[in-house]
Write an enzyme that holds these catalytic residues in place. Structure first.
Site, short mmCIF file in Angstrom:
data_model
loop_
_atom_site.label_atom_id
_atom_site.label_comp_id
_atom_site.label_asym_id
_atom_site.label_seq_id
_atom_site.Cartn_x
_atom_site.Cartn_y
_atom_site.Cartn_z
CG ASP A 38 -42.66 66.46 -41.36
OD1 ASP A 38 -42.16 65.37 -41.02
OD2 ASP A 38 -43.87 66.73 -41.24
CG ASP B 101 -43.23 61.72 -39.20
OD1 ASP B 101 -42.84 62.73 -39.81
OD2 ASP B 101 -44.18 61.76 -38.38
CB SER C 229 -43.70 62.13 -35.12
OG SER C 229 -43.48 60.98 -35.92
CD1 TRP D 102 -47.08 55.87 -33.69
CD2 TRP D 102 -48.64 54.39 -34.28
NE1 TRP D 102 -47.87 56.46 -34.65
CE2 TRP D 102 -48.84 55.57 -35.01
CE3 TRP D 102 -49.51 53.31 -34.46
CZ2 TRP D 102 -49.87 55.71 -35.94
CZ3 TRP D 102 -50.54 53.44 -35.39
CH2 TRP D 102 -50.71 54.63 -36.11
CB THR E 269 -45.71 67.14 -43.99
OG1 THR E 269 -45.95 67.11 -42.57
CG2 THR E 269 -46.75 68.04 -44.65
CG ASN F 209 -43.63 58.38 -29.51
OD1 ASN F 209 -43.62 59.60 -29.43
ND2 ASN F 209 -43.57 57.59 -28.46
CE1 TYR G 118 -52.88 59.55 -36.75
CE2 TYR G 118 -53.44 59.21 -34.44
CZ TYR G 118 -52.87 58.75 -35.62
OH TYR G 118 -52.27 57.52 -35.65
#
Length: 375
Positions: free
Chosen positions: A268, A87, A90, A94, A271, A92, A130
């Site tokens: 992005d 992505d 963003s 996780w 998305t 991070n 979110y």
């Protein structure tokens, strides 16, 4: 001379330029429609893709029912494998964990720290918001393998997750935006690659195939000429947070239909659609002939694609055109618009609908994005 040869060999060994295959799986929308649940779930969890870009504090994320691309990484010793969204919106990394009791975690692979001999807790909480929910958890360190590239990486271990994640194929997210937006100050994976000299160039590139479940890739440290044709157009970033650039206008048949006077756009991979302000997207859908269908989605007759006009996005003086086959999402339910609505003015997201048409290079060395016609 001998030492020069040895040094070159060591440098070559230390680099781990890698190409990760991305799988194009079934979307949450498709799964929910097959089960007859789409109308109910979409009302309960509205589409809010702009949420992750406009929150303050910890970075936000979004409930996107059309996300379909994911790749596989592993974490721990011995390795535990996870499907993640690569992505660019963003920062991070996780994954779900055995400490999470949310419905979304039960439907996905969960990381078990006790089964990894190299895991260490960071003793720091993590919260990522979110559009309609959040992910909370803790940070830890472990060996993260992106194919042959191994890193001692900080990452998030979820303890709660938003319900909508249970409908998605991917287990977690590997963020590729800038460290300035990383929640809890965690170092992003690609920044780790760069600081350790593991890539020959401080860039990565993305090719999204539109024709099959296979063929899509993210390449770290390399530009791959086999995935594009013609010249690469380089566009400077306007912000070192997301991969954000200046957009001059959006036109159809030479007429400005959106972004009149200029706006900002974010490239992005996280998305699925092209997202813009409500008024602009409504105008675009109307001009292109999209009308609401029985599922509340704007669609048109797939037989009319050949006569439906192209749409052009002008970025920093350079025109990038999409035909109707590129900006529609074709399924057994018809041809649905590839444009999504946002409540925010002057900010757009150029998501997978755009990236499928244009091979995208994300250059951290020069803070710019390269775009070329995808093959």
């Amino acid at each position: 001379m001998k030492w020069a040869v040895v040094l070159c060999a060591l440098v070559a060994i230390s680099e781990c330029n890698v190409k990760i295959s991305l799988i194009k799986g079934k979307t949450a929308r498709e799964t929910l429609m097959e089960k007859g649940l789409w109308e109910e779930v979409s009302k309960k969890y509205p589409y809010n893709p702009m949420a992750k870009f406009l929150q303050t504090g910890d970075e936000g994320m979004t409930n996107d029912a059309d996300m379909s691309y994911y790749g596989v990484i592993s974490i721990g010793t011995p390795p535990q494998s996870f499907k993640v969204i690569f992505d660019t919106g963003s920062s991070n990394l996780w994954v779900p964990s055995v400490y999470c009791s949310s419905q979304a975690c039960q439907n996905h692979v969960k990381f078990n720290p006790s089964q990894s001999s190299t895991f260490k807790w960071a003793n720091q909480p993590l919260s990522i918001h979110y559009g309609t929910g959040s992910m909370t958890g803790r940070l830890g360190y472990d060996t993260v393998s992106v194919r042959s590239c191994q890193l001692n990486q900080i990452f998030g271990i979820s303890q709660t997750e938003a319900t909508f994640m249970s409908y998605m194929v991917a287990d977690g997210t590997l963020g590729l935006a800038f460290p300035s937006i990383a929640a809890s100050g965690a170092t992003p994976v690609f920044d780790n690659m760069m600081s350790q000299g593991l890539v020959s160039q401080n860039l990565f590139s993305v090719y999204l195939s539109s024709n099959s479940a296979e063929g899509s890739v993210v390449s770290f440290g390399e530009i791959e000429s086999s995935y594009y044709t013609g010249q690469i157009t380089w566009i400077p970033l306007t912000s070192e947070t997301y991969w954000q650039v200046s957009m001059d206008s959006v036109t159809i048949n030479g007429n400005v239909v959106a972004c009149n006077g200029g706006c900002q756009a974010i490239i992005d991979t996280g998305t699925s659609r092209i997202v813009g302000p409500n008024r602009d997207i409504s105008n675009i859908n109307s001009v292109l002939g999209f009308t609401p269908n029985q599922y509340g989605q704007n669609s048109l007759n797939c037989g009319n694609l050949a006569s439906t006009p192209e749409i052009t996005f002008t970025l920093n003086g350079n025109a990038f055109t999409l035909p109707a086959t590129a900006y529609t999402i074709q399924s057994s339910y018809g041809c649905i618009t590839g444009f999504g609505y946002s409540d925010f003015d002057q900010l757009w997201i150029l998501g997978d609908v755009f990236i499928r048409q244009y091979y995208s290079i994300f250059d951290r060395q020069n803070n710019r994005v390269g775009l070329a016609q995808a093959v």
